[in-house]
Design a protein around this motif. Structure first.
Motif, PDB file in Angstrom:
ATOM      1  N   LYS B  66       0.798  -1.226   0.000  1.00  0.00           N
ATOM      2  CA  LYS B  66       0.000   0.000   0.000  1.00  0.00           C
ATOM      3  C   LYS B  66       0.832   1.279   0.000  1.00  0.00           C
ATOM      4  CE  LYS B  66      -3.939   2.116   2.360  1.00  0.00           C
ATOM      5  NZ  LYS B  66      -4.963   1.954   3.429  1.00  0.00           N
ATOM      6  N   SER B  67       1.927   1.266   0.738  1.00  0.00           N
ATOM      7  CA  SER B  67       2.729   2.487   0.853  1.00  0.00           C
ATOM      8  C   SER B  67       3.427   2.869  -0.449  1.00  0.00           C
ATOM      9  CB  SER B  67       3.774   2.309   1.962  1.00  0.00           C
ATOM     10  OG  SER B  67       4.690   1.279   1.617  1.00  0.00           O
ATOM     11  N   ARG B  68       3.503   1.932  -1.396  1.00  0.00           N
ATOM     12  CA  ARG B  68       4.248   2.191  -2.632  1.00  0.00           C
ATOM     13  C   ARG B  68       3.375   2.204  -3.882  1.00  0.00           C
ATOM     14  NH1 ARG B  68       8.166  -1.337  -4.361  1.00  0.00           N
ATOM     15  NH2 ARG B  68       7.323  -3.194  -3.303  1.00  0.00           N
ATOM     16  N   VAL B  69       2.083   1.898  -3.747  1.00  0.00           N
ATOM     17  CA  VAL B  69       1.224   1.691  -4.916  1.00  0.00           C
ATOM     18  C   VAL B  69       0.236   2.831  -5.119  1.00  0.00           C
ATOM     19  CG1 VAL B  69      -0.583   0.222  -5.897  1.00  0.00           C
ATOM     20  CG2 VAL B  69       1.365  -0.819  -4.735  1.00  0.00           C
ATOM     21  N   THR B  70       0.073   3.207  -6.383  1.00  0.00           N
ATOM     22  CA  THR B  70      -1.001   4.103  -6.783  1.00  0.00           C
ATOM     23  C   THR B  70      -1.642   3.551  -8.042  1.00  0.00           C
ATOM     24  OG1 THR B  70       0.161   6.045  -5.917  1.00  0.00           O
ATOM     25  CG2 THR B  70      -1.656   6.442  -7.448  1.00  0.00           C
ATOM     26  N   ILE B  71      -2.951   3.364  -8.008  1.00  0.00           N
ATOM     27  CA  ILE B  71      -3.708   2.941  -9.185  1.00  0.00           C
ATOM     28  C   ILE B  71      -4.671   4.054  -9.542  1.00  0.00           C
ATOM     29  CG2 ILE B  71      -5.321   1.263 -10.142  1.00  0.00           C
ATOM     30  CD1 ILE B  71      -4.107  -0.847  -8.315  1.00  0.00           C
ATOM     31  N   SER B  72      -4.715   4.389 -10.834  1.00  0.00           N
ATOM     32  CA  SER B  72      -5.580   5.464 -11.314  1.00  0.00           C
ATOM     33  C   SER B  72      -6.357   4.988 -12.533  1.00  0.00           C
ATOM     34  CB  SER B  72      -4.763   6.707 -11.647  1.00  0.00           C
ATOM     35  OG  SER B  72      -3.793   6.397 -12.634  1.00  0.00           O
TER      36      SER B  72
END
Lengths: 108, 117
Positions: B66-72
Motif C-alpha cells: 500500500k505504501s508504494r502503490v497508486t492505481i488510477s
C-alpha cells in the motif's frame, strides 16, 4: 488477511486418474467468493471454478469444485494430458483478494 | 468479450517507479460490473493481488504494498494505470491487469517487468 494454503504442493498422477486438490483458508470464506484457476507455462491463469462450485464458461465437466467454510476442493475426475498444469485457489473478502501458493499437477 | 492489454517499460532501475497502463477493449471501463485491478507473479512463484480501482476512482490496495502503490483510472481512454515506487529486485514479475469481480474472469496477457540496474 485470509491466508489460503493449498495441498499438496505437487501431485504426480497419470492420465485417466482422479485428482483431488485442497485449499484451506485461515478464516471462513463465503462460498460465493472462492475460485479456482489453471495456469500453464507462459500463459495467464484461466478461471475454472467460481462460487466454489460453478464451472466457468467452456470448462469441461470433469472439473468440479466443492467445499465450504475453510475447506475447499477441486476435483478433476479423469485427467486428460492437457490438465497437467499449476492450479491456484483464490478468495475475495473485505475488498481484498488472496491466492493460494499453488498445486503443481505433474505427469507420473 | 473483454480484452485487456498491458503496456509499459520492461526494465526499471532499482529505487525508481514502475509504471504500467492497461487498455480495455470490448467493453467500457465505466461498467458497474467490475473493479479493475493489477495482479503480479514473480518468476516461478505464485500470484499476488496488488490493488483495485472502480471507475469512480475508489481504490483498494494490498496492505503489504500500500505504501508504494497508486492505481488510477482514465475513463476517457478506457484505461487504468499502476505506479509502484521504490522498486527492488523483489518487484520483478509478470504484471497482469484484469477486471475483478468476486473472481477474475478475464486476464491480460501479462507483461514482464524486470528491476535491474
Amino acid at each position: 488477511e485470509i491466508v489460503l494454503t493449498q495441498s499438496p504442493g505437487t501431485l504426480s498422477l497419470s492420465p485417466g486418474e482422479r485428482a483431488t486438490l485442497s485449499c484451506r483458508a485461515s478464516q471462513s470464506v463465503s462460498s460465493s467468493y472462492l475460485a479456482w484457476y489453471q495456469q500453464k507455462p507462459g500463459q495467464a491463469p484461466r478461471l475454472l471454478i467460481y462460487g466454489a462450485s460453478s464451472r466457468a464458461t467452456g470448462i469441461p465437466d470433469r472439473f468440479s469444485g466443492s467445499g465450504s467454510g475453510t475447506d475447499f476442493t477441486l476435483t478433476i475426475s479423469r485427467l486428460e494430458p492437457e490438465d497437467f498444469a499449476v492450479y491456484y485457489c483464490q478468495q475475495y473478502g473485505s475488498s481484498q483478494y488472496t491466492f493460494g501458493q499453488g498445486t503443481k499437477l505433474e505427469i507420473k | 468479450q473483454l480484452q485487456l492489454q498491458e503496456s509499459g517499460p520492461g526494465l526499471v532501475k532499482p529505487s525508481e517507479t514502475l509504471s504500467l497502463t492497461c487498455t480495455v477493449s470490448g467493453g467500457s471501463i465505466s461498467s458497474s460490473s467490475y473493479y479493475w485491478g493489477w495482479i503480479r507473479q514473480p518468476p516461478g512463484k505464485g500470484l499476488e493481488w496488488i490493488g483495485s480501482i472502480y471507475y469512480s476512482g475508489s481504490t483498494y490496495y494490498n496492505p503489504s504494498l500500500k505504501s508504494r502503490v497508486t492505481i488510477s483510472v482514465d475513463t476517457s481512454k478506457n484505461q487504468f494505470s499502476l505506479k509502484l515506487s521504490s522498486v527492488t529486485a523483489a518487484d520483478t514479475a509478470v504484471y497482469y491487469c484484469a477486471p475483478l469481480g468476486f473472481s477474475v474472469d478475464y486476464w491480460g496477457q501479462g507483461t514482464l517487468v524486470t528491476v535491474s540496474s
